[in-house]
Structures are given as C-alpha cells and as structure tokens.
Design a protein around this motif. Structure first.
Motif, PDB file in Angstrom:
ATOM      1  N   LEU A  34       0.824  -1.204   0.000  1.00  0.00           N
ATOM      2  CA  LEU A  34       0.000   0.000   0.000  1.00  0.00           C
ATOM      3  C   LEU A  34       0.863   1.262   0.000  1.00  0.00           C
ATOM      4  CD1 LEU A  34      -2.905   1.100   0.194  1.00  0.00           C
ATOM      5  CD2 LEU A  34      -2.670   1.056   2.670  1.00  0.00           C
ATOM      6  N   ALA A  35       1.928   1.269   0.813  1.00  0.00           N
ATOM      7  CA  ALA A  35       2.805   2.433   0.896  1.00  0.00           C
ATOM      8  C   ALA A  35       3.526   2.671  -0.431  1.00  0.00           C
ATOM      9  CB  ALA A  35       3.818   2.247   2.026  1.00  0.00           C
ATOM     10  N   VAL A  36       4.048   1.595  -1.025  1.00  0.00           N
ATOM     11  CA  VAL A  36       4.760   1.724  -2.308  1.00  0.00           C
ATOM     12  C   VAL A  36       3.816   2.203  -3.400  1.00  0.00           C
ATOM     13  CG1 VAL A  36       5.958   0.430  -4.114  1.00  0.00           C
ATOM     14  CG2 VAL A  36       6.518   0.021  -1.715  1.00  0.00           C
ATOM     15  N   THR A  37       2.607   1.637  -3.425  1.00  0.00           N
ATOM     16  CA  THR A  37       1.612   2.050  -4.426  1.00  0.00           C
ATOM     17  C   THR A  37       1.250   3.508  -4.258  1.00  0.00           C
ATOM     18  OG1 THR A  37       0.714  -0.199  -4.428  1.00  0.00           O
ATOM     19  CG2 THR A  37      -0.640   1.522  -5.407  1.00  0.00           C
ATOM     20  N   PHE A  38       1.052   3.926  -3.016  1.00  0.00           N
ATOM     21  CA  PHE A  38       0.673   5.309  -2.754  1.00  0.00           C
ATOM     22  C   PHE A  38       1.787   6.275  -3.151  1.00  0.00           C
ATOM     23  CE2 PHE A  38       0.223   9.032   0.052  1.00  0.00           C
ATOM     24  CZ  PHE A  38      -1.074   9.398  -0.252  1.00  0.00           C
ATOM     25  N   VAL A  39       3.022   5.933  -2.798  1.00  0.00           N
ATOM     26  CA  VAL A  39       4.155   6.794  -3.179  1.00  0.00           C
ATOM     27  C   VAL A  39       4.286   6.864  -4.693  1.00  0.00           C
ATOM     28  CG1 VAL A  39       6.669   7.016  -3.110  1.00  0.00           C
ATOM     29  CG2 VAL A  39       5.422   6.467  -1.024  1.00  0.00           C
ATOM     30  N   GLY A  40       4.149   5.716  -5.350  1.00  0.00           N
ATOM     31  CA  GLY A  40       4.225   5.714  -6.810  1.00  0.00           C
ATOM     32  C   GLY A  40       3.120   6.539  -7.449  1.00  0.00           C
ATOM     33  N   LEU A  41       1.908   6.392  -6.924  1.00  0.00           N
ATOM     34  CA  LEU A  41       0.775   7.156  -7.449  1.00  0.00           C
ATOM     35  C   LEU A  41       0.994   8.652  -7.298  1.00  0.00           C
ATOM     36  CD1 LEU A  41      -2.251   7.473  -8.338  1.00  0.00           C
ATOM     37  CD2 LEU A  41      -2.820   7.275  -5.915  1.00  0.00           C
ATOM     38  N   THR A  42       1.373   9.075  -6.093  1.00  0.00           N
ATOM     39  CA  THR A  42       1.577  10.512  -5.858  1.00  0.00           C
ATOM     40  C   THR A  42       2.745  11.049  -6.670  1.00  0.00           C
ATOM     41  OG1 THR A  42       2.918   9.987  -3.899  1.00  0.00           O
ATOM     42  CG2 THR A  42       0.573  10.456  -3.556  1.00  0.00           C
ATOM     43  N   ALA A  43       3.800  10.237  -6.830  1.00  0.00           N
ATOM     44  CA  ALA A  43       4.967  10.694  -7.591  1.00  0.00           C
ATOM     45  C   ALA A  43       4.610  10.907  -9.057  1.00  0.00           C
ATOM     46  CB  ALA A  43       6.109   9.682  -7.462  1.00  0.00           C
ATOM     47  N   VAL A  44       3.944   9.917  -9.655  1.00  0.00           N
ATOM     48  CA  VAL A  44       3.567  10.046 -11.067  1.00  0.00           C
ATOM     49  C   VAL A  44       2.640  11.240 -11.267  1.00  0.00           C
ATOM     50  CG1 VAL A  44       2.294   8.941 -12.940  1.00  0.00           C
ATOM     51  CG2 VAL A  44       3.911   7.609 -11.593  1.00  0.00           C
ATOM     52  N   THR A  45       1.641  11.363 -10.400  1.00  0.00           N
ATOM     53  CA  THR A  45       0.694  12.475 -10.509  1.00  0.00           C
ATOM     54  C   THR A  45       1.393  13.820 -10.355  1.00  0.00           C
ATOM     55  OG1 THR A  45      -1.016  11.052  -9.545  1.00  0.00           O
ATOM     56  CG2 THR A  45      -1.446  13.417  -9.588  1.00  0.00           C
ATOM     57  N   PHE A  46       2.274  13.916  -9.370  1.00  0.00           N
ATOM     58  CA  PHE A  46       2.945  15.185  -9.092  1.00  0.00           C
ATOM     59  C   PHE A  46       3.853  15.603 -10.248  1.00  0.00           C
ATOM     60  CE2 PHE A  46       6.382  17.774  -7.395  1.00  0.00           C
ATOM     61  CZ  PHE A  46       5.695  18.728  -6.671  1.00  0.00           C
ATOM     62  N   PHE A  47       4.678  14.673 -10.728  1.00  0.00           N
ATOM     63  CA  PHE A  47       5.642  15.036 -11.759  1.00  0.00           C
ATOM     64  C   PHE A  47       4.961  15.309 -13.097  1.00  0.00           C
ATOM     65  CE2 PHE A  47       8.578  12.780  -8.823  1.00  0.00           C
ATOM     66  CZ  PHE A  47       9.423  13.852  -8.574  1.00  0.00           C
ATOM     67  N   ILE A  48       3.873  14.603 -13.382  1.00  0.00           N
ATOM     68  CA  ILE A  48       3.117  14.913 -14.602  1.00  0.00           C
ATOM     69  C   ILE A  48       2.528  16.314 -14.516  1.00  0.00           C
ATOM     70  CG2 ILE A  48       1.014  14.347 -15.875  1.00  0.00           C
ATOM     71  CD1 ILE A  48       1.646  11.429 -15.515  1.00  0.00           C
ATOM     72  N   SER A  49       2.043  16.685 -13.331  1.00  0.00           N
ATOM     73  CA  SER A  49       1.475  18.025 -13.163  1.00  0.00           C
ATOM     74  C   SER A  49       2.525  19.102 -13.388  1.00  0.00           C
ATOM     75  CB  SER A  49       0.868  18.171 -11.764  1.00  0.00           C
ATOM     76  OG  SER A  49       1.883  18.226 -10.768  1.00  0.00           O
ATOM     77  N   ARG A  50       3.780  18.795 -13.062  1.00  0.00           N
ATOM     78  CA  ARG A  50       4.854  19.771 -13.273  1.00  0.00           C
ATOM     79  C   ARG A  50       5.285  19.856 -14.729  1.00  0.00           C
ATOM     80  NH1 ARG A  50       3.094  21.401  -9.295  1.00  0.00           N
ATOM     81  NH2 ARG A  50       4.161  21.815  -7.306  1.00  0.00           N
ATOM     82  N   LEU A  51       4.934  18.840 -15.533  1.00  0.00           N
ATOM     83  CA  LEU A  51       5.294  18.856 -16.947  1.00  0.00           C
ATOM     84  C   LEU A  51       4.253  19.554 -17.813  1.00  0.00           C
ATOM     85  CD1 LEU A  51       6.678  15.203 -17.357  1.00  0.00           C
ATOM     86  CD2 LEU A  51       7.998  17.323 -17.218  1.00  0.00           C
ATOM     87  N   THR A  52       3.083  19.811 -17.260  1.00  0.00           N
ATOM     88  CA  THR A  52       2.038  20.490 -18.030  1.00  0.00           C
ATOM     89  C   THR A  52       2.389  21.963 -18.223  1.00  0.00           C
ATOM     90  OG1 THR A  52       0.780  21.008 -16.024  1.00  0.00           O
ATOM     91  CG2 THR A  52       0.273  18.932 -17.149  1.00  0.00           C
ATOM     92  N   LYS A  53       1.746  22.560 -19.201  1.00  0.00           N
ATOM     93  CA  LYS A  53       2.030  23.957 -19.521  1.00  0.00           C
ATOM     94  C   LYS A  53       1.238  24.933 -18.657  1.00  0.00           C
ATOM     95  CE  LYS A  53       3.293  23.030 -24.323  1.00  0.00           C
ATOM     96  NZ  LYS A  53       3.037  23.354 -25.765  1.00  0.00           N
ATOM     97  N   MET A  54       0.370  24.417 -17.807  1.00  0.00           N
ATOM     98  CA  MET A  54      -0.411  25.295 -16.943  1.00  0.00           C
ATOM     99  C   MET A  54       0.475  25.885 -15.851  1.00  0.00           C
ATOM    100  SD  MET A  54      -4.063  23.310 -16.564  1.00  0.00           S
ATOM    101  CE  MET A  54      -3.306  21.851 -15.903  1.00  0.00           C
ATOM    102  N   ASP A  55       0.322  27.156 -15.622  1.00  0.00           N
ATOM    103  CA  ASP A  55       1.124  27.861 -14.624  1.00  0.00           C
ATOM    104  C   ASP A  55       0.292  28.063 -13.366  1.00  0.00           C
ATOM    105  OD1 ASP A  55       2.786  29.446 -13.131  1.00  0.00           O
ATOM    106  OD2 ASP A  55       3.284  30.829 -14.749  1.00  0.00           O
ATOM    107  N   PRO A  56       0.599  27.366 -12.268  1.00  0.00           N
ATOM    108  CA  PRO A  56      -0.199  27.521 -11.050  1.00  0.00           C
ATOM    109  C   PRO A  56      -0.083  28.902 -10.431  1.00  0.00           C
ATOM    110  CG  PRO A  56       1.745  26.172 -10.635  1.00  0.00           C
ATOM    111  CD  PRO A  56       1.671  26.382 -12.108  1.00  0.00           C
TER     112      PRO A  56
END
Length: 358
Positions: A34-56
């Motif tokens: 569960l911990a590994v899955t959660f870390v992997g999920l959050t990591a993929v989601t976070f880094f993809i969000s940083r690759l988008t062209k949207m400026d927070p």
C-alpha cells in the motif's frame, strides 16, 4: 521406580503461532504494498502536473499581476525549489492530511473532496447495483441460451450500451424522461427549494433524508438520482453482462457440467448451482473495476446532469489551473482504486475455497 511426566502436545500451539505469523506477514506485506503504491501514485501524478504547460502561479495572482507579485507567489508556492524537493514537501503535507488550498473555491482541498465525494459515491453505488442486479443474470441467460433469441437480444442491448456516447444518452434521457414525459426530476441533486433542509450527516442525500424521516426530500432526491444512475448503470450492465456471458460459456463447456446433468440435475439448476459459483471470482474483478471507474467520477455524466461530484470538481479545477485540487482529486481516485482492489482480494478468499488455505 521411574515416573514418566506427560508433556503437553506442542502441535496446537505451533499451529496457532504459525497462523499468527501468517496473518502478521500478510498484514506487513499489505502495508508495504500500500505504501509503495501510494508513493508511486503521488509521484507520477505530481511530476506529470509539473510537466504540463499550466502555470499555477497565474491561477493565484492572475495574468495582470506585476513581476514582483508573480515572483513572490512563485517563491511562496515553493516553485523555486528543485522538483524532487517540491515532491517531498508535498508528500509530507499529504501524510498530515494537507492537500493545500483550492484556488477555485478558496477552501482546503481536503474539505472540498469530503464535500463532493459523497455525491459521486451515491451515484456510483446505485449505478453499480443496477449493473450487477441486471447485468449478471442477463449474461448468464445469454450464455445458457447461446445462439437463441435471448442471447441475440442481450448482446444487441449490450452492444448499444458500450457504443453510444454517454453524454448523448444523458441528453436524450433528459429530453424524453424529464422534458417530455416528466417522469423524473431535472439536473442537480435536489430542487432548489429543498436545498439545505436535510441535516448533512453523511453527504449521501438518500441516507440523510431517511435518517431525518423526511420522505418528501427522499423522493425528490431519488427522482434526481434515478436517471443519471440508470444511464451509468446501463453502461456498467453492458460490460458486466458481456463478461458474465463469456465466463459462463467457458464453464458450461467443462466436464463437471456434463456430470451434473448425467446425475439428473435440471439444466437451470446446473447453471446456477454448479457453474455460476465458478465465475464469481472473475465477476468480482469485473465488478470491482467497474465500480472503481464510477467512483473516480463519471465526468461526462456529472457534467450533463450538473451533478456536484468528484468528476465535476476535478474538471472545473483542471479548466481553472487549480493544480492543488487536481492533484488532490487524482490522489483520491488512486486511493479508491487501491481500496476497491483490497476489498476484491478479501472477497476472493470468501468465494474461492482454494484461496482460504493459501
């Protein structure tokens, strides 16, 4: 004279220790997974969000802000740090339940998710009940009557279900059953004059209205719910019926079915008593995946019916570059999938005797 002292049999104690060790090992394995899955999920989601062209930053200060205001917001959001540092900070906040603030609603994202998820949960639960209650018997009957008119009819209905766009079917349903026939209520979860009348205990309107004993609001909420839930249930029904048919056809070709018929069992008794239990495990997987997909937020259905659920929330957040809300909603979706998979694993052991001793 020699006195013999009888020693206690260590067998039961050894078995108990082995059983306890097995349970503990499974629990530790599950927590690590569960911990590994959660870390992997959050990591993929976070880094993809940083690759988008949207400026927070622009979503916070606006596109007319001065450079000084922009730079200050940029630093305040921690965007001046390396990406991996930003992720570690985000992960630390997630562990404490801090999903950040939503730019769109100016409220904590966690509070928003708690507010919108019950609406999606209510919609998805009614939809999957419709899908299972109708889809499973339909698939079994289609397999049992393979090549007959019942099979052809069920396959045509199923084909229509997963071929027609859900938004089109939603609009047609609103036009016919609400606009023309008046059998159901319109968009939203309640009529405007019923808003905030029921005490919000769970956020699930049908349950809250029943707990309050307010059956008028219960009826109104059900009238709003039945059409979007029925449409989603129809799509789930089509998929579940198709898979149930496929699983049952495979089982009806097995030798134990022939043996059951030779022993004098009727055809339908053989189907339901002998063949059906053997398709329960794959059906649990199919149902679990369907339910998890509905719980992640049926975006188009919620948009068409103005349903204030998770899918609608994530969509509006994405259009407004509200990345905290998008990330929070995505993490919740991943957590839902993890939870559903866990429940499916437990159900496997309940319905498959071979796994109880594993």
């Amino acid at each position: 004279m020699t006195v013999e002292v009888a020693s206690a049999d260590p067998g039961p104690r050894r078995d108990m220790l082995r059983f306890g060790g097995s349970i503990l090992g499974r629990l530790v394995s599950f927590v690590i997974t569960l911990a590994v899955t959660f870390v992997g999920l959050t990591a993929v989601t976070f880094f993809i969000s940083r690759l988008t062209k949207m400026d927070p930053v622009l979503s916070v200060v606006g596109d007319k802000a001065t450079k000084g205001a922009y730079d200050a917001a940029f630093k305040a959001l921690g965007l001046d740090q390396p990406v991996y540092i930003q992720y570690l900070i985000y992960l630390r906040r997630l562990v404490t339940g801090d999903f950040g603030m939503s730019v769109l609603t100016s409220r904590p994202v966690l509070a928003d998710l708690i507010r919108v998820f019950p609406a999606t949960f209510e919609l998805a639960t009614v939809a999957i009940i419709i899908g299972v209650v109708i889809g499973v018997p339909a698939g079994v009957v289609a397999a049992a009557r393979r090549g007959h008119w019942q099979d052809h009819l069920i396959r045509i209905v199923g084909l229509f279900g997963y071929s027609v766009p859900v938004f089109w079917l939603g609009l047609v349903g609103l036009f016919i059953f609400y606009g023309k026939l008046g059998w159901v209520a319109g968009t939203g979860r309640l009529d405007v004059f019923y808003m905030d009348v029921v005490t919000q205990r769970t956020g699930i309107l049908l349950l809250d209205a029943a707990l309050d004993g307010n059956w008028e609001i219960f009826s109104n909420a059900f009238s709003h719910l039945i059409l979007p839930a029925g449409i989603l249930g129809y799509f789930s029904l089509a998929y579940i019926a198709r898979m149930a048919r496929s699983f049952m056809i495979d089982q009806l070709g097995q030798e134990y079915v022939i043996a059951a018929r030779i022993k004098g069992n009727s055809f339908w008794r053989t189907v339901w008593r002998h063949a059906f239990p053997n398709i329960l495990v794959p059906l649990i997987t199919v149902t679990g995946l369907s339910y998890a997909s509905l719980l992640e937020g049926a975006v188009l259905t919620e948009t068409v019916f103005s349903w204030p659920g998770l899918g609608n929330y994530i969509t509006h957040a994405l259009f407004n570059s509200d990345m905290n809300a998008v990330l929070g909603g995505t993490v919740l979706v991943g957590t839902v999938f993890i939870g559903v998979n866990l429940i499916c694993d437990l159900l496997y052991k309940l319905f498959d005797p071979r796994l109880r001793t594993a």
